[in-house]
Design an enzyme around this catalytic site. Sequence first.
Site, PDB file in Angstrom:
ATOM      1  N   SER A 168       0.771  -1.055  -0.195  1.00 26.22           N
ATOM      2  CA  SER A 168       0.055  -0.244   0.129  1.00 26.22           C
ATOM      3  C   SER A 168       0.955   1.181  -0.120  1.00 26.22           C
ATOM      4  CB  SER A 168      -0.963  -0.004   1.278  1.00 26.22           C
ATOM      5  OG  SER A 168      -1.419   1.263   1.264  1.00 26.22           O
TER       6      SER A 168
ATOM      7  N   TYR B  46      -1.864  -0.747  10.194  1.00 32.46           N
ATOM      8  CA  TYR B  46      -2.057  -0.818   8.731  1.00 32.46           C
ATOM      9  C   TYR B  46      -0.763  -0.678   7.937  1.00 32.46           C
ATOM     10  CZ  TYR B  46      -3.685  -1.302   3.824  1.00 32.46           C
ATOM     11  OH  TYR B  46      -3.795  -1.532   2.719  1.00 32.46           O
TER      12      TYR B  46
HETATM   13  P1  NAD Z   1     -11.120  -6.001  -0.303  1.00 27.67           P
HETATM   14  O1  NAD Z   1     -11.593  -6.185   1.097  1.00 27.67           O
HETATM   15  O2  NAD Z   1     -12.273  -5.910  -1.324  1.00 27.67           O
HETATM   16  O3  NAD Z   1     -10.818  -7.560  -0.414  1.00 27.67           O
HETATM   17  C1  NAD Z   1      -9.784  -8.182   0.337  1.00 27.67           C
HETATM   18  C2  NAD Z   1      -9.846  -9.666   0.045  1.00 27.67           C
HETATM   19  O4  NAD Z   1      -8.823 -10.366   0.909  1.00 27.67           O
HETATM   20  C3  NAD Z   1     -11.051 -10.342   0.108  1.00 27.67           C
HETATM   21  O5  NAD Z   1     -11.183 -11.315  -0.876  1.00 27.67           O
HETATM   22  C4  NAD Z   1     -11.193 -11.057   1.404  1.00 27.67           C
HETATM   23  O6  NAD Z   1     -11.878 -12.313   1.437  1.00 27.67           O
HETATM   24  C5  NAD Z   1      -9.884 -11.223   1.645  1.00 27.67           C
HETATM   25  N1  NAD Z   1      -9.544 -11.514   3.160  1.00 27.67           N
HETATM   26  C6  NAD Z   1      -9.562 -10.352   4.201  1.00 27.67           C
HETATM   27  N2  NAD Z   1      -9.140 -10.897   5.095  1.00 27.67           N
HETATM   28  C7  NAD Z   1      -9.166 -12.300   4.931  1.00 27.67           C
HETATM   29  C8  NAD Z   1      -8.634 -13.289   5.912  1.00 27.67           C
HETATM   30  N3  NAD Z   1      -8.581 -13.155   7.200  1.00 27.67           N
HETATM   31  N4  NAD Z   1      -8.707 -14.697   5.082  1.00 27.67           N
HETATM   32  C9  NAD Z   1      -8.621 -14.794   4.159  1.00 27.67           C
HETATM   33  N5  NAD Z   1      -8.888 -13.663   3.202  1.00 27.67           N
HETATM   34  C10 NAD Z   1      -9.148 -12.729   3.681  1.00 27.67           C
HETATM   35  O7  NAD Z   1      -9.994  -5.380  -0.167  1.00 27.67           O
HETATM   36  P2  NAD Z   1      -9.252  -4.658  -1.551  1.00 27.67           P
HETATM   37  O8  NAD Z   1      -9.375  -3.270  -1.358  1.00 27.67           O
HETATM   38  O9  NAD Z   1      -9.385  -5.564  -2.863  1.00 27.67           O
HETATM   39  O10 NAD Z   1      -7.604  -4.920  -1.148  1.00 27.67           O
HETATM   40  C11 NAD Z   1      -6.766  -5.861  -1.467  1.00 27.67           C
HETATM   41  C12 NAD Z   1      -5.391  -5.864  -1.102  1.00 27.67           C
HETATM   42  O11 NAD Z   1      -5.048  -4.167  -1.460  1.00 27.67           O
HETATM   43  C13 NAD Z   1      -5.102  -5.763   0.617  1.00 27.67           C
HETATM   44  O12 NAD Z   1      -3.892  -6.384   0.666  1.00 27.67           O
HETATM   45  C14 NAD Z   1      -5.447  -4.040   0.698  1.00 27.67           C
HETATM   46  O13 NAD Z   1      -4.452  -3.745   1.915  1.00 27.67           O
HETATM   47  C15 NAD Z   1      -4.338  -3.894  -0.391  1.00 27.67           C
HETATM   48  N6  NAD Z   1      -4.711  -2.169  -0.872  1.00 27.67           N
HETATM   49  C16 NAD Z   1      -5.990  -1.841  -1.035  1.00 27.67           C
HETATM   50  C17 NAD Z   1      -6.117  -0.319  -1.098  1.00 27.67           C
HETATM   51  C18 NAD Z   1      -7.471   0.093  -1.430  1.00 27.67           C
HETATM   52  O14 NAD Z   1      -7.802   1.261  -1.428  1.00 27.67           O
HETATM   53  N7  NAD Z   1      -8.467  -0.704  -1.701  1.00 27.67           N
HETATM   54  C19 NAD Z   1      -5.176   0.617  -1.316  1.00 27.67           C
HETATM   55  C20 NAD Z   1      -3.689   0.001  -1.053  1.00 27.67           C
HETATM   56  C21 NAD Z   1      -3.795  -1.313  -0.641  1.00 27.67           C
END
Ligand code: NAD
Length: 257
Positions: free
Chosen positions: A149, A162
Amino acid sequence: MGAKRLEGKTALVTGGSRGIGRAVAERLARDGAVVALTYARDETAALDTVECIRRDGGRAFALHAQLGSHGDAAALWSAFDARVPHDTTGPVVDIIVNNAGIGHGADLASLTEEGFDEVFAVNVRAPFFIVQEGLKRLRDAGRIINISSGAARLAMPEIIAYGATKGALDNFTLNLAKELGARGITANSVAPGIIDTDVNAGWLRGNPEAEAHAASLAALGRVGRPEDVADVVAFLASDDARWVTGKVIDATGGSGL
Ligand code: NAD
């Protein structure tokens, strides 16, 4: 049409049922990989992702994997082994995408020990042991891609733990690159900025002011889409990225420049 660039490869994408993980799973499958996508709770969403990939001519299957407790990585890989192609040495994987992650909205004063442990268990410990356990399956010239991130390089005290998890993940990436380079395996992080996924839906969607503010943080002037990140992952997964390792690739649209 020539061969697809990931033809013959197998990929694991954690948290591939929605958001960024889903876009990554879809893109890698479109590039020809067989994709194992994991989900924690929403089997319907995972099966829907698999169905979309198949309708598009790709190959994928869903695995249940709850991450964040001891033994999670071993359970994930044993489910994987039961489903993937084996070569003479056993089950194989070429691309590991550690995408599953959770946010944790707590500042220094309010963060609890339980909250700290939970976010580190999912965002750091799980990727660590997924790689450790996966190494015997990971083929030479393989790829490890950790979804980090922009928060790892910016001070955001309101999500202090985080940010620390993603900083730890980036350091893990660095060490993996050094450790595994002799086998032609690359390890890189991809660092998204604000992306329009379900995790941000509550404050972002249907709120033009919040969206305008989020868009203004990126030099490119809009909120990111899951595909913006998936396309970077696809590059790192491809042979084109064979000489890129140990790096954090920024996919924030130029946030915090
Ligand atoms: P999201 O919440 O839409 O999806 C997260 C995914 O991770 C889901 O499929 C969920 O089932 C899985 N997950 C969460 N906790 C879990 C657990 N305990 N066991 C197994 N699976 C689990 O999130 P996203 O926005 O698609 O984020 C995906 C990645 O990108 C993450 O690592 C997040 O930190 C990173 N990220 C997201 C953003 C954003 O703005 N959306 C920004 C920077 C980084």
